[in-house]
Design an enzyme around this catalytic site. Sequence first.
Site, PDB file in Angstrom:
ATOM      1  N   LYS A  22       0.856  -1.207   0.000  1.00 29.36           N
ATOM      2  CA  LYS A  22       0.000   0.000   0.000  1.00 29.36           C
ATOM      3  C   LYS A  22       0.885   1.247   0.000  1.00 29.36           C
ATOM      4  O   LYS A  22       0.652   2.180  -0.767  1.00 29.36           O
ATOM      5  CB  LYS A  22      -0.867  -0.008   1.255  1.00 29.36           C
ATOM      6  CG  LYS A  22      -1.552   1.308   1.573  1.00 29.36           C
ATOM      7  CD  LYS A  22      -2.461   1.243   2.776  1.00 29.36           C
ATOM      8  CE  LYS A  22      -1.760   1.511   4.062  1.00 29.36           C
ATOM      9  NZ  LYS A  22      -1.478   2.935   4.344  1.00 29.36           N
ATOM     10  N   ASN A  23       1.926   1.233   0.849  1.00 36.09           N
ATOM     11  CA  ASN A  23       2.733   2.447   1.030  1.00 36.09           C
ATOM     12  C   ASN A  23       3.783   2.649  -0.051  1.00 36.09           C
ATOM     13  O   ASN A  23       4.505   3.638  -0.021  1.00 36.09           O
ATOM     14  CB  ASN A  23       3.353   2.458   2.432  1.00 36.09           C
ATOM     15  CG  ASN A  23       2.265   2.604   3.501  1.00 36.09           C
ATOM     16  OD1 ASN A  23       1.118   2.920   3.177  1.00 36.09           O
ATOM     17  ND2 ASN A  23       2.615   2.353   4.748  1.00 36.09           N
ATOM     18  N   CYS A 116      -4.686  12.282  12.781  1.00 35.32           N
ATOM     19  CA  CYS A 116      -5.590  11.132  12.788  1.00 35.32           C
ATOM     20  C   CYS A 116      -5.383  10.489  14.163  1.00 35.32           C
ATOM     21  O   CYS A 116      -4.731  11.049  15.034  1.00 35.32           O
ATOM     22  CB  CYS A 116      -5.234  10.176  11.657  1.00 35.32           C
ATOM     23  SG  CYS A 116      -3.628   9.480  11.869  1.00 35.32           S
ATOM     24  N   ARG A 121       0.460  14.423  13.196  1.00 38.50           N
ATOM     25  CA  ARG A 121       0.954  14.225  11.826  1.00 38.50           C
ATOM     26  C   ARG A 121       1.072  15.538  11.053  1.00 38.50           C
ATOM     27  O   ARG A 121       0.418  15.753  10.045  1.00 38.50           O
ATOM     28  CB  ARG A 121       0.079  13.198  11.102  1.00 38.50           C
ATOM     29  CG  ARG A 121       0.073  11.883  11.879  1.00 38.50           C
ATOM     30  CD  ARG A 121      -0.625  10.779  11.189  1.00 38.50           C
ATOM     31  NE  ARG A 121       0.221  10.188  10.138  1.00 38.50           N
ATOM     32  CZ  ARG A 121      -0.205   9.155   9.410  1.00 38.50           C
ATOM     33  NH1 ARG A 121      -1.408   8.682   9.579  1.00 38.50           N
ATOM     34  NH2 ARG A 121       0.578   8.641   8.487  1.00 38.50           N
ATOM     35  N   ASP A 304       4.469   0.358  11.980  1.00 37.56           N
ATOM     36  CA  ASP A 304       3.231  -0.212  11.419  1.00 37.56           C
ATOM     37  C   ASP A 304       3.009  -1.663  11.839  1.00 37.56           C
ATOM     38  O   ASP A 304       1.954  -2.220  11.535  1.00 37.56           O
ATOM     39  CB  ASP A 304       3.229  -0.118   9.888  1.00 37.56           C
ATOM     40  CG  ASP A 304       3.108   1.313   9.427  1.00 37.56           C
ATOM     41  OD1 ASP A 304       3.320   1.585   8.241  1.00 37.56           O
ATOM     42  OD2 ASP A 304       2.831   2.185  10.276  1.00 37.56           O
ATOM     43  N   ARG A 396      -8.822  -0.460   4.768  1.00 36.52           N
ATOM     44  CA  ARG A 396      -7.962   0.532   4.107  1.00 36.52           C
ATOM     45  C   ARG A 396      -6.665  -0.114   3.623  1.00 36.52           C
ATOM     46  O   ARG A 396      -6.107   0.278   2.604  1.00 36.52           O
ATOM     47  CB  ARG A 396      -7.632   1.684   5.071  1.00 36.52           C
ATOM     48  CG  ARG A 396      -8.752   2.685   5.295  1.00 36.52           C
ATOM     49  CD  ARG A 396      -8.286   3.841   6.129  1.00 36.52           C
ATOM     50  NE  ARG A 396      -6.974   4.233   5.671  1.00 36.52           N
ATOM     51  CZ  ARG A 396      -5.995   4.631   6.502  1.00 36.52           C
ATOM     52  NH1 ARG A 396      -6.194   4.684   7.798  1.00 36.52           N
ATOM     53  NH2 ARG A 396      -4.820   4.973   6.036  1.00 36.52           N
TER      54      ARG A 396
HETATM   55  C1  EPZ Z   1       4.100   6.887   6.330  1.00 37.99           C
HETATM   56  O1  EPZ Z   1       3.331   7.890   6.975  1.00 37.99           O
HETATM   57  C2  EPZ Z   1       3.190   5.676   6.205  1.00 37.99           C
HETATM   58  N1  EPZ Z   1       2.036   6.005   5.366  1.00 37.99           N
HETATM   59  C3  EPZ Z   1       2.715   5.257   7.599  1.00 37.99           C
HETATM   60  O2  EPZ Z   1       1.924   4.074   7.443  1.00 37.99           O
HETATM   61  C4  EPZ Z   1       3.938   4.913   8.448  1.00 37.99           C
HETATM   62  O3  EPZ Z   1       3.510   4.592   9.755  1.00 37.99           O
HETATM   63  C5  EPZ Z   1       4.888   6.117   8.489  1.00 37.99           C
HETATM   64  O4  EPZ Z   1       5.235   6.517   7.139  1.00 37.99           O
HETATM   65  C6  EPZ Z   1       6.180   5.806   9.245  1.00 37.99           C
HETATM   66  O5  EPZ Z   1       6.811   4.712   8.647  1.00 37.99           O
HETATM   67  C7  EPZ Z   1       2.191   5.959   4.017  1.00 37.99           C
HETATM   68  O6  EPZ Z   1       3.260   5.694   3.500  1.00 37.99           O
HETATM   69  C8  EPZ Z   1       0.957   6.242   3.206  1.00 37.99           C
HETATM   70  P1  EPZ Z   1       6.238  10.137   8.554  1.00 37.99           P
HETATM   71  P2  EPZ Z   1       3.919   9.412   7.062  1.00 37.99           P
HETATM   72  O7  EPZ Z   1       6.147  11.402   7.805  1.00 37.99           O
HETATM   73  O8  EPZ Z   1       4.632   9.732   5.803  1.00 37.99           O
HETATM   74  C9  EPZ Z   1       6.476  13.325  12.058  1.00 37.99           C
HETATM   75  C10 EPZ Z   1       0.057   2.690   7.727  1.00 37.99           C
HETATM   76  O9  EPZ Z   1      -0.442   2.154   8.722  1.00 37.99           O
HETATM   77  N2  EPZ Z   1       6.456  14.333  10.982  1.00 37.99           N
HETATM   78  O10 EPZ Z   1       7.446   9.273   8.404  1.00 37.99           O
HETATM   79  O11 EPZ Z   1       2.825  10.290   7.487  1.00 37.99           O
HETATM   80  C11 EPZ Z   1       5.121  12.630  12.194  1.00 37.99           C
HETATM   81  O12 EPZ Z   1       4.265  13.408  13.006  1.00 37.99           O
HETATM   82  C12 EPZ Z   1       0.531   4.124   7.809  1.00 37.99           C
HETATM   83  O13 EPZ Z   1       0.217   2.132   6.606  1.00 37.99           O
HETATM   84  C13 EPZ Z   1       6.630  15.675  11.310  1.00 37.99           C
HETATM   85  O14 EPZ Z   1       6.803  16.038  12.474  1.00 37.99           O
HETATM   86  O15 EPZ Z   1       4.959   9.233   8.258  1.00 37.99           O
HETATM   87  C14 EPZ Z   1       5.472  11.319  12.826  1.00 37.99           C
HETATM   88  O16 EPZ Z   1       5.583  11.488  14.224  1.00 37.99           O
HETATM   89  C15 EPZ Z   1       0.307   4.732   9.192  1.00 37.99           C
HETATM   90  N3  EPZ Z   1       6.593  16.603  10.316  1.00 37.99           N
HETATM   91  C16 EPZ Z   1       6.851  11.006  12.233  1.00 37.99           C
HETATM   92  O17 EPZ Z   1       7.355  12.246  11.708  1.00 37.99           O
HETATM   93  C17 EPZ Z   1       6.393  16.245   9.002  1.00 37.99           C
HETATM   94  O18 EPZ Z   1       6.383  17.139   8.124  1.00 37.99           O
HETATM   95  C18 EPZ Z   1       6.803   9.979  11.112  1.00 37.99           C
HETATM   96  O19 EPZ Z   1       5.986  10.483  10.104  1.00 37.99           O
HETATM   97  C19 EPZ Z   1       6.214  14.882   8.691  1.00 37.99           C
HETATM   98  C20 EPZ Z   1       6.252  13.938   9.698  1.00 37.99           C
END
Ligand code: EPZ
Length: 417
Positions: A22-23, A116, A121, A304, A396
């Site tokens: 998915k990701n 969420c 996020r 995840d 999802r």
């Molecule tokens: C991706 O989400 C995945 N989703 C998530 O999978 C996964 O848990 C996550 O990466 C971490 O591996 C998809 O790929 C569609 P991040 P993403 O930006 O990109 C902080 C699932 O269950 N952050 O790496 O949103 C954020 O708050 C989903 O399949 C900032 O502070 O994750 C979090 O604490 C859930 N500022 C951490 O970084 C930003 O601009 C990781 O977020 C961006 C992120």
Amino acid sequence: MEKFVINGGAKLSGSLRVESAKNAVLPMLAGAILTDEKVIIKNCPKIEDVLTMIKILARLGVKTQFLGEDLMVDASNINGYEIPDELGKELRSSVFMMGALISRFKKAKVSYPGGCKIGARPINLHLDGLKQMGVNVIENEEYIECFASDLKGCKIKLSYPSVGATENLMLSAVLAQGKTELHGVAKEPEIVDLMQFLNKMGAKVYGAGTSTILIEGVKKLHAVEYKPIADRIEAGTYLLSAVITGGEIEVNGCDAKNIYPLIHKLCDNTCKISIKNDIIYVKSGRVPKSFDFSTGPYPFFPTDLQAQTMVLSTISQGVSTIIENVFENRFCHVSELKKMGADISVKGRRATVNGVNRLHGAKVFANDLRGGSALVLAGLNAEGVSEIYGVNHIKRGYLNIDEKLRTLGANVKLQKE
Ligand code: EPZ
């Protein structure tokens, strides 16, 4: 309202092939609008998040068509750069569209993806990177508007290896003027897959999988037919379904190195494991014993798989400590697991789990995708009947999860209330 009704206790056994990740697919669907030629994503899973992304693309005038298992995307008549509020909020990963739309139109308007259940996020890292590439960003409560005269390659350092920010900036840089250096990026396998997808379209991206990605902007990208990597999180979820029920399973299609931290924990946990090419075989041990783990950006333990692995610790002998380092609120499943007899206490980002012999059936509610899959795993172990509401969250990211579990011998039914 749909619910899963599970009569726990069956030892799962059998084999299954995991879907495409998915990701990996979601950012590729965004990348597909970077060319007017046809993009084919092979073995594209018809999971809800993909169907939502298809709805978003349709709103922008992008044609999509399933050709058997493959999805064809044709953005030759794309006519918009604004993602409607209701769809943007439905799918957080629509935020990837920002980078792709700016690449294509030099403008984008997306609703604030908002937080969420698992955390606030924010997208500050995405926006800071885009600003450094020359994008003007106007933010208000409802939405974010971006526009740029030109996208200029530059050197960007991420203060955290955000998966989404890395992908958004890759999508913005591939058609930008000049060279872009992204430092401190995420190294997930899905990022490497996105690089390979973009390079097959004619992009010049180097270094994904390391902490620095180099991108040389090109003028145009062309058609591509691409098979994404397997869904390592789906693979890990099913491996755990066998261990949690005292069974055995063969998972096909996933590269074990992409979930090595889980494999390592299962080896430690009396399981018998064998890996041959892309086949992972796991046979559960006699009685699982407690274990500790902390989540982190790849190559550390994947956040995840935290909820699903916590279910194994709830029935493992002894005390397990789980630390969630990636999201600030990713323990929503704990209250529901406790209704099933789990003994868990949470303090901030740390969960302490006292193993019990077995869980018992209960009526529980999924709050998010992975927490929901954890409740299904708990139901498979539990004595008696469990009713798991919030199936929409689970759909999802898991295609036909009830069907797949039934082929492994589980007593699970999908019921409409
Ligand atoms: C991706 O989400 C995945 N989703 C998530 O999978 C996964 O848990 C996550 O990466 C971490 O591996 C998809 O790929 C569609 P991040 P993403 O930006 O990109 C902080 C699932 O269950 N952050 O790496 O949103 C954020 O708050 C989903 O399949 C900032 O502070 O994750 C979090 O604490 C859930 N500022 C951490 O970084 C930003 O601009 C990781 O977020 C961006 C992120």
